[in-house]
Design a protein around this motif. Structure first.
Motif, PDB file in Angstrom:
ATOM      1  N   LEU A  30       0.746  -1.193  -0.184  1.00  0.00           N
ATOM      2  CA  LEU A  30      -0.189  -0.043  -0.014  1.00  0.00           C
ATOM      3  C   LEU A  30       0.764   1.170   0.021  1.00  0.00           C
ATOM      4  N   HIS A  31       1.970   1.366   0.618  1.00  0.00           N
ATOM      5  CA  HIS A  31       2.713   2.541   0.647  1.00  0.00           C
ATOM      6  C   HIS A  31       3.493   2.794  -0.665  1.00  0.00           C
ATOM      7  N   ARG A  32       3.901   1.317  -1.270  1.00  0.00           N
ATOM      8  CA  ARG A  32       4.416   1.617  -2.535  1.00  0.00           C
ATOM      9  C   ARG A  32       3.564   2.044  -3.528  1.00  0.00           C
ATOM     10  N   LEU A  33       2.267   1.720  -3.437  1.00  0.00           N
ATOM     11  CA  LEU A  33       1.189   2.157  -4.362  1.00  0.00           C
ATOM     12  C   LEU A  33       1.073   3.589  -4.110  1.00  0.00           C
ATOM     13  N   TRP A  34       0.877   3.959  -2.891  1.00  0.00           N
ATOM     14  CA  TRP A  34       0.732   5.271  -2.695  1.00  0.00           C
ATOM     15  C   TRP A  34       1.879   6.428  -3.163  1.00  0.00           C
ATOM     16  N   VAL A  35       3.037   6.028  -2.941  1.00  0.00           N
ATOM     17  CA  VAL A  35       4.217   6.827  -3.281  1.00  0.00           C
ATOM     18  C   VAL A  35       4.491   6.965  -4.826  1.00  0.00           C
ATOM     19  N   THR A  36       4.192   5.733  -5.466  1.00  0.00           N
ATOM     20  CA  THR A  36       4.039   5.637  -7.180  1.00  0.00           C
ATOM     21  C   THR A  36       2.897   6.044  -7.636  1.00  0.00           C
ATOM     22  N   GLU A  37       1.925   6.104  -6.885  1.00  0.00           N
ATOM     23  CA  GLU A  37       0.547   6.621  -7.299  1.00  0.00           C
ATOM     24  C   GLU A  37       0.043   5.838  -8.742  1.00  0.00           C
ATOM     25  N   LYS A  38       0.440   4.592  -8.187  1.00  0.00           N
ATOM     26  CA  LYS A  38      -0.188   3.494  -9.404  1.00  0.00           C
ATOM     27  C   LYS A  38      -1.197   2.751  -8.902  1.00  0.00           C
ATOM     28  N   ASP A  39      -2.101   2.097  -9.692  1.00  0.00           N
ATOM     29  CA  ASP A  39      -3.042   1.105  -9.446  1.00  0.00           C
ATOM     30  C   ASP A  39      -2.530  -0.190  -9.185  1.00  0.00           C
ATOM     31  N   PHE A  40      -3.204  -0.971  -8.080  1.00  0.00           N
ATOM     32  CA  PHE A  40      -2.951  -2.190  -7.679  1.00  0.00           C
ATOM     33  C   PHE A  40      -3.210  -3.133  -8.917  1.00  0.00           C
ATOM     34  N   GLN A  41      -2.380  -3.854  -9.442  1.00  0.00           N
ATOM     35  CA  GLN A  41      -2.548  -5.155 -10.505  1.00  0.00           C
ATOM     36  C   GLN A  41      -2.336  -6.531  -9.830  1.00  0.00           C
ATOM     37  N   PRO A  42      -3.465  -7.027  -9.433  1.00  0.00           N
ATOM     38  CA  PRO A  42      -2.714  -8.225  -8.705  1.00  0.00           C
ATOM     39  C   PRO A  42      -2.356  -9.220  -9.708  1.00  0.00           C
TER      40      PRO A  42
END
Length: 85
Positions: A68-80
């Motif tokens: 979640l932190h990485r997604l927040w920092v990079t502003e990317k969407d989660f791709q499972p």
């Protein structure tokens, strides 16, 4: 500073208690109730076999926090990532 001069505390003692609780509960739901395949769930279920649900839930909660932190920092969407056959 020397690495050994930092206080040693368990990760369960660090950070906001509410956030830790939510991450732990989310990881338990993922391990126990979710049937959606994912590499994180498969990894967690392997840990359950080796160490039990509490250990696996804490480990999965930590991975969720990092994700979640990485997604927040990079502003990317989660791709499972769906595990292979």
């Amino acid at each position: 500073r020397d690495l050994h001069s930092f206080p040693t505390r368990r990760s369960s003692d660090l950070g906001d208690r509410g956030v830790r609780t939510i991450l732990y509960e989310a990881s338990l739901v993922m391990l126990v109730h979710s049937k959606t395949p994912s590499t994180l769930r498969d990894w967690g279920l392997r840990l359950v076999k080796q160490h039990g649900y509490k250990f696996a839930a804490v480990a999965c909660a930590r991975k969720l926090a990092v994700l979640l932190h990485r997604l927040w920092v990079t502003e990317k969407d989660f791709q499972p990532a769906v595990p292979g056959p």
